[in-house]
Design a protein around this motif. Sequence first.
Motif, mmCIF file in Angstrom:
data_model
loop_
_atom_site.group_PDB
_atom_site.id
_atom_site.type_symbol
_atom_site.label_atom_id
_atom_site.label_comp_id
_atom_site.label_asym_id
_atom_site.label_seq_id
_atom_site.Cartn_x
_atom_site.Cartn_y
_atom_site.Cartn_z
ATOM 1 N N ALA A 28 44.904 34.776 38.521
ATOM 2 C CA ALA A 28 44.650 35.677 37.398
ATOM 3 C C ALA A 28 43.895 36.891 37.934
ATOM 4 O O ALA A 28 43.605 36.966 39.138
ATOM 5 C CB ALA A 28 43.832 34.978 36.315
ATOM 6 N N VAL A 29 43.580 37.826 37.049
ATOM 7 C CA VAL A 29 42.754 38.952 37.469
ATOM 8 C C VAL A 29 41.294 38.528 37.453
ATOM 9 O O VAL A 29 40.902 37.602 36.740
ATOM 10 C CB VAL A 29 42.971 40.190 36.561
ATOM 11 N N GLU A 30 40.481 39.202 38.228
ATOM 12 C CA GLU A 30 39.062 38.874 38.320
ATOM 13 C C GLU A 30 38.332 39.340 37.065
ATOM 14 O O GLU A 30 38.429 40.502 36.680
ATOM 15 C CB GLU A 30 38.447 39.541 39.564
ATOM 16 N N LYS A 96 34.632 28.885 27.581
ATOM 17 C CA LYS A 96 33.212 29.175 27.806
ATOM 18 C C LYS A 96 32.983 30.486 28.555
ATOM 19 O O LYS A 96 31.869 30.993 28.619
ATOM 20 C CB LYS A 96 32.565 28.027 28.590
ATOM 21 N N ASN A 97 34.055 31.024 29.141
ATOM 22 C CA ASN A 97 33.944 32.310 29.834
ATOM 23 C C ASN A 97 35.283 33.027 29.747
ATOM 24 O O ASN A 97 36.277 32.480 29.262
ATOM 25 C CB ASN A 97 33.525 32.110 31.303
ATOM 26 N N ASP A 98 35.295 34.281 30.225
ATOM 27 C CA ASP A 98 36.501 35.110 30.097
ATOM 28 C C ASP A 98 37.684 34.518 30.852
ATOM 29 O O ASP A 98 38.815 34.543 30.369
ATOM 30 C CB ASP A 98 36.212 36.530 30.602
ATOM 31 N N SER A 99 37.441 33.970 32.025
ATOM 32 C CA SER A 99 38.525 33.406 32.830
ATOM 33 C C SER A 99 39.160 32.208 32.138
ATOM 34 O O SER A 99 40.385 32.083 32.078
ATOM 35 C CB SER A 99 37.986 32.998 34.205
ATOM 36 N N GLU A 100 38.330 31.337 31.589
ATOM 37 C CA GLU A 100 38.834 30.143 30.904
ATOM 38 C C GLU A 100 39.649 30.522 29.677
ATOM 39 O O GLU A 100 40.696 29.933 29.395
ATOM 40 C CB GLU A 100 37.665 29.246 30.512
ATOM 41 N N THR A 101 39.175 31.525 28.951
ATOM 42 C CA THR A 101 39.901 31.974 27.758
ATOM 43 C C THR A 101 41.246 32.578 28.135
ATOM 44 O O THR A 101 42.265 32.309 27.496
ATOM 45 C CB THR A 101 39.068 33.005 26.981
ATOM 46 N N THR A 102 41.263 33.395 29.190
ATOM 47 C CA THR A 102 42.502 34.032 29.635
ATOM 48 C C THR A 102 43.559 32.999 29.991
ATOM 49 O O THR A 102 44.744 33.159 29.687
ATOM 50 C CB THR A 102 42.225 34.938 30.852
ATOM 51 N N ASN A 103 43.122 31.896 30.619
ATOM 52 C CA ASN A 103 44.057 30.861 31.040
ATOM 53 C C ASN A 103 44.509 29.977 29.872
ATOM 54 O O ASN A 103 45.497 29.253 29.987
ATOM 55 C CB ASN A 103 43.425 29.987 32.125
ATOM 56 N N THR A 104 43.767 30.021 28.769
ATOM 57 C CA THR A 104 44.062 29.138 27.636
ATOM 58 C C THR A 104 44.803 29.839 26.509
ATOM 59 O O THR A 104 45.826 29.355 26.025
ATOM 60 C CB THR A 104 42.755 28.529 27.078
ATOM 61 N N LEU A 228 52.952 28.307 28.268
ATOM 62 C CA LEU A 228 53.458 28.917 29.499
ATOM 63 C C LEU A 228 52.445 28.722 30.623
ATOM 64 O O LEU A 228 51.245 28.622 30.376
ATOM 65 C CB LEU A 228 53.705 30.417 29.298
ATOM 66 N N GLU A 229 52.934 28.679 31.846
ATOM 67 C CA GLU A 229 52.056 28.514 33.002
ATOM 68 C C GLU A 229 52.244 29.690 33.963
ATOM 69 O O GLU A 229 53.384 30.028 34.331
ATOM 70 C CB GLU A 229 52.377 27.211 33.735
ATOM 71 N N ASN A 230 51.135 30.308 34.354
ATOM 72 C CA ASN A 230 51.192 31.359 35.354
ATOM 73 C C ASN A 230 51.295 30.725 36.738
ATOM 74 O O ASN A 230 50.409 29.951 37.138
ATOM 75 C CB ASN A 230 49.929 32.235 35.301
ATOM 76 N N ILE A 231 52.360 31.026 37.446
ATOM 77 C CA ILE A 231 52.534 30.473 38.787
ATOM 78 C C ILE A 231 51.643 31.205 39.783
ATOM 79 O O ILE A 231 50.935 30.598 40.577
ATOM 80 C CB ILE A 231 54.013 30.556 39.233
ATOM 81 N N SER A 232 51.663 32.525 39.733
ATOM 82 C CA SER A 232 50.810 33.310 40.627
ATOM 83 C C SER A 232 50.689 34.732 40.108
ATOM 84 O O SER A 232 51.527 35.200 39.327
ATOM 85 C CB SER A 232 51.381 33.335 42.058
#
Length: 262
Positions: A28-30, A96-104, A228-232
């Motif tokens: 994902a993006v940082e 709980k954070n931006d990264s977790e939300t982006t992935n969910t 959906l799943e992000n592969i890369s």
Amino acid sequence: MSNLKILVGCKRVIDYAVKVRVNSAKSAVETANVKHSLNPFDEIAVEEALRLREKLGNNVVKEIIALTCGPPKSQEQLRTALAMGVDRAIHVEVGKNDSETTNTLQPLAVAKLFKAIIEKEQANLIILGKQAIDDDANQTGQMLAGLLNWPQATFASKMEINGDKLTVTREIDGGLETISSKLPAIVTSDLRLNEPRFVTLPNIMKAKKKPLEKFTPEQLKVDVTPRLENISVTDPPVRKGGTKVDSVDDLISKLKSAGALE
């Protein structure tokens, strides 16, 4: 319509001025230690709701509610909307954070969460940004209209309300299109709908005292499991440097050798 309750979406996104970088895992993006702000198209949606109340009066527009789905820090963006003039805010906490939300959180899950809140609040005009500047999905408004079976007006550059009739001028490839529908309805805002107001310090202080209600997807009985799943995730290829040619014949020769004129 004399009892208009407007709900506006307010997504937390990486600030438009930040240079986006892919994280070390290429997943994902940082987002860690990166400045975030209110999605610009959502800010336009908030401004339009406020302008509708100023034009139609408090007797018509009874309440304006800001809604966001995201991590705890998303409350910062809700406070921005409250400082602009929104009456109260609702936060559906996901991650709980931006990264977790982006992935969910994906557009369909967001649309289902919005649907649950809309039915709970009995809102009858929903204004969303046409897209978020992080994923550029441009799907939530349309999915929400489908779930609610409400009319939709996307890419709005102008909107008017007369009684229970909504008239929207929308931007299309060939120019402008004007459509009308009855309320309740979904509207997604385009860039030229308005220019958001500047938030003053006194209003920022007042926003801290305005009500902010919290929910979880479980409380709303909404499954936010990603479909959906992000592969890369990778950086775009670096642009190669150009070369100068001395004549048109040289240009044609180079284009042919590159396969551009096959």
